[in-house]
Design a protein around this motif. Structure first.
Motif, short mmCIF file in Angstrom:
data_model
loop_
_atom_site.label_atom_id
_atom_site.label_comp_id
_atom_site.label_asym_id
_atom_site.label_seq_id
_atom_site.Cartn_x
_atom_site.Cartn_y
_atom_site.Cartn_z
N LEU B 41 0.97 -1.36 0.20
CA LEU B 41 0.32 0.09 0.27
C LEU B 41 0.93 1.11 0.04
CD1 LEU B 41 -2.92 -0.59 2.65
CD2 LEU B 41 -2.75 0.04 -0.12
N GLU B 42 1.88 1.06 1.20
CA GLU B 42 2.74 2.06 0.85
C GLU B 42 3.14 2.43 -0.35
OE1 GLU B 42 4.48 1.92 5.33
OE2 GLU B 42 5.48 1.79 3.53
N LYS B 59 -7.80 -2.37 -6.24
CA LYS B 59 -6.79 -3.28 -5.68
C LYS B 59 -6.04 -2.50 -4.36
CE LYS B 59 -2.27 -4.38 -6.30
NZ LYS B 59 -1.89 -5.53 -6.68
N ALA B 60 -6.84 -1.33 -4.07
CA ALA B 60 -6.62 -1.19 -2.11
C ALA B 60 -7.16 -1.98 -1.93
CB ALA B 60 -6.89 0.33 -2.11
N ALA B 61 -8.64 -1.52 -1.98
CA ALA B 61 -9.60 -2.73 -1.51
C ALA B 61 -9.12 -4.35 -1.48
CB ALA B 61 -11.30 -2.58 -1.98
N GLU B 65 -8.37 -6.07 2.21
CA GLU B 65 -9.25 -7.69 2.44
C GLU B 65 -8.03 -8.51 3.57
OE1 GLU B 65 -12.11 -8.01 3.19
OE2 GLU B 65 -11.70 -10.53 3.57
N LYS B 66 -6.59 -9.06 1.94
CA LYS B 66 -5.84 -9.52 2.40
C LYS B 66 -5.49 -9.09 4.27
CE LYS B 66 -3.93 -10.81 -2.01
NZ LYS B 66 -2.30 -10.32 -2.87
N ILE B 67 -5.01 -8.25 4.48
CA ILE B 67 -5.30 -7.55 6.40
C ILE B 67 -5.95 -7.96 6.72
CG2 ILE B 67 -4.85 -5.93 7.55
CD1 ILE B 67 -3.16 -4.12 4.91
N ARG B 68 -6.91 -8.12 6.58
CA ARG B 68 -7.88 -8.09 7.59
C ARG B 68 -8.39 -9.49 6.87
NH1 ARG B 68 -12.38 -5.88 5.23
NH2 ARG B 68 -12.25 -4.28 6.27
N LYS B 69 -8.25 -10.78 6.57
CA LYS B 69 -7.59 -12.80 6.47
C LYS B 69 -6.60 -12.52 7.03
CE LYS B 69 -6.64 -16.38 3.90
NZ LYS B 69 -6.19 -16.44 2.31
N GLN B 70 -5.68 -11.80 7.46
CA GLN B 70 -4.27 -12.32 8.48
C GLN B 70 -4.96 -12.29 9.74
OE1 GLN B 70 -2.54 -13.85 6.95
NE2 GLN B 70 -2.79 -14.56 5.12
#
Lengths: 142, 227
Positions: B41-42, B59-61, B65-70
Motif C-alpha cells: 500500500l505504501e 487494488k487497495a480494497a 481484505e488480505k490484511i483483514r484475512k491475516q
C-alpha cells in the motif's frame, strides 16, 4: 534490468506480495511454494538470487540451500524465515547463505542484501568472462 | 491463572514448548503477510504521489481484505493458544474430548502439514467426556497425532498420508480413535510403550487398544473402574 530473484515459501500470500513489491523495484521475481518446485525452477530458469524460508512441508530450506550450493554455487541465497534460531543462522551462513533475516523483514534491509548479492554475482561473472579470455594452455600474449 | 500445584513435568514442558514454537512461527508468518501488504500500500501511495500511477481503489480494497484475512487468522490462533495456556488452571475436571482434539488440531496444524499428513476430525455423535487434567489430555492427544504422523512417514508406499480421528458412540465408554491410511498393520506393538507415554496414559486414566478395519489404527479409551 535488475537481478532475477526466485522466492520460495509455503505461505503463498507472503511470497506473491513480496514478489510484487520487488517487481515494482524493477527486479525480475518469480515464486515457488515448496522445495522440489524451487529446485526444478533453479534447473530450468536459474535465478541470480534465491530467497528461501527454512520451514516448509516436505523439503525444508536447509536441504534446498545445500542442493543449490552444490549444483549452482554462484547463486546468492538469502534466508527469510519465521522460525530461526541463532544456531540456524550459523548453520545457514556456514552452508553458503549470503544473508539471514527473520520475518517480518524491513524491505530496505532485504533490498540492500539483494543488491549486495547481485553485485557479487556480477563480479563473479566478470571474473569468469576475463578468465575465459585467457588460453587454457600455452603462453599468453597481451 | 495456572495452578502452582499442577506444574507440568519435563515431558509436559517439552510439549508446551513444541506447540508454543509452532504457534509463534504461525504468528510470525501472519505478521509478515500483514507487513508486506502494508508495504505494498505504501509503495502504491508513493507511486501515486510521484504522479506515476493513481492508486486503483479495487487494488487497495483487495490489499485491505488480505490484511483483514491475516488478522482473522492471527486472532483465531491467539484464541486457541489462550485456551491452551489455561489448560493448566484446574486439576481433574470433566473435559470434552472432541473440544480437546480440535484444540490440538488447530494448534499443531503447521506441524501436521510439515509431516505432509492430512488430518480429518469426524464430529462426535454423542457427548464424549472424561474426568482428566486438561493439559495432560492435550499432551496425550498430541502424542497420538505425532505417533500417527511418524507411523505414516515410516510406512513405504505412495498412499495419501491421512489420519481420521473419530469418537466412540457410547458416552459411558469415552474413546478417541485414530485411523491411518497405511494399508498395513505392522509396527504397532510398541505403540505408547515408553515409560513417559505409559505415565501419561495413567495420569489421564486411559489405555490404548488397536482399531480400524485392518488394525490400521488405535483408540485412546477410558480405563474401566477409574475415575
Amino acid at each position: 534490468m535488475g537481478p532475477r530473484i526466485l522466492l520460495v515459501d509455503d505461505e503463498q500470500e507472503f511470497v506473491l506480495t513480496l514478489a510484487e513489491r520487488l517487481q515494482m523495484r524493477d527486479m525480475d521475481s518469480y515464486a515457488a511454494f515448496d522445495g522440489p518446485t524451487a529446485l526444478e525452477q533453479v534447473r530450468s530458469h536459474p535465478p541470480q538470487i534465491l530467497i528461501i524460508d527454512l520451514k516448509m512441508p516436505g523439503m525444508d530450506g536447509i536441504q534446498v540451500l545445500k542442493q543449490v550450493k552444490q549444483t549452482h554455487p554462484g547463486i546468492q541465497i538469502i534466508i527469510l524465515t519465521g522460525h530461526g534460531s541463532e544456531q540456524d543462522k550459523i548453520n545457514c551462513m556456514n552452508l553458503g547463505a549470503s544473508a539471514y533475516f527473520q520475518k517480518p523483514v524491513d524491505i530496505d534491509r532485504l533490498i540492500a542484501a539483494i543488491r549486495q548479492g547481485y553485485e557479487t554475482v556480477r563480479s563473479d561473472d566478470q571474473k569468469t568472462a576475463t578468465f575465459d579470455r585467457y588460453p587454457k594452455t600455452g603462453s599468453w600474449q597481451p | 491463572m495456572p495452578n502452582p500445584d499442577l506444574v507440568p513435568d519435563r515431558d509436559g514442558i517439552t510439549f508446551f514448548g513444541t506447540l508454543s514454537a509452532a504457534v509463534t512461527h504461525d504468528m510470525k508468518n501472519f505478521l509478515a503477510i500483514i507487513n508486506e501488504n502494508a508495504g505494498l500500500l505504501e509503495d502504491l501511495a508513493a507511486g501515486a504521489r510521484n504522479g506515476a500511477v493513481p492508486v486503483d481503489p479495487r487494488k487497495a480494497a483487495l490489499i485491505s481484505e488480505k490484511i483483514r484475512k491475516q488478522v482473522n487468522r492471527a486472532d483465531k490462533m491467539i484464541k486457541l493458544f489462550n485456551r491452551f495456556s489455561h489448560s493448566m488452571d484446574h486439576a481433574q475436571e470433566s473435559v470434552d474430548m472432541e473440544e480437546m482434539v480440535l484444540l490440538v488440531a488447530g494448534l499443531a496444524e503447521r506441524i501436521i502439514r510439515h509431516h505432509d499428513v492430512f488430518l480429518t476430525v469426524t464430529p462426535a455423535l454423542v457427548p464424549c467426556r472424561i474426568q482428566a487434567h486438561r493439559f495432560d489430555l492435550l499432551n496425550l492427544i498430541y502424542r497420538a497425532v505425532e505417533t500417527s504422523c511418524e507411523i505414516l512417514n515410516n510406512t513405504p508406499g505412495e498412499n495419501r498420508k491421512q489420519v481420521t480421528i473419530s469418537f466412540g458412540s457410547d458416552p459411558l465408554v469415552p474413546e478417541i480413535c485414530f485411523i491411518l491410511d497405511t494399508g498395513t498393520a505392522s509396527g504397532w506393538d510398541t505403540l505408547f510403550d515408553t515409560s513417559k507415554d505409559r505415565a501419561l496414559l495413567d495420569r489421564v486414566n486411559m489405555h490404548v487398544k488397536k482399531a480400524g478395519p485392518g488394525g490400521n489404527g488405535f483408540c485412546l479409551c477410558k480405563t474401566p473402574g477409574k475415575q
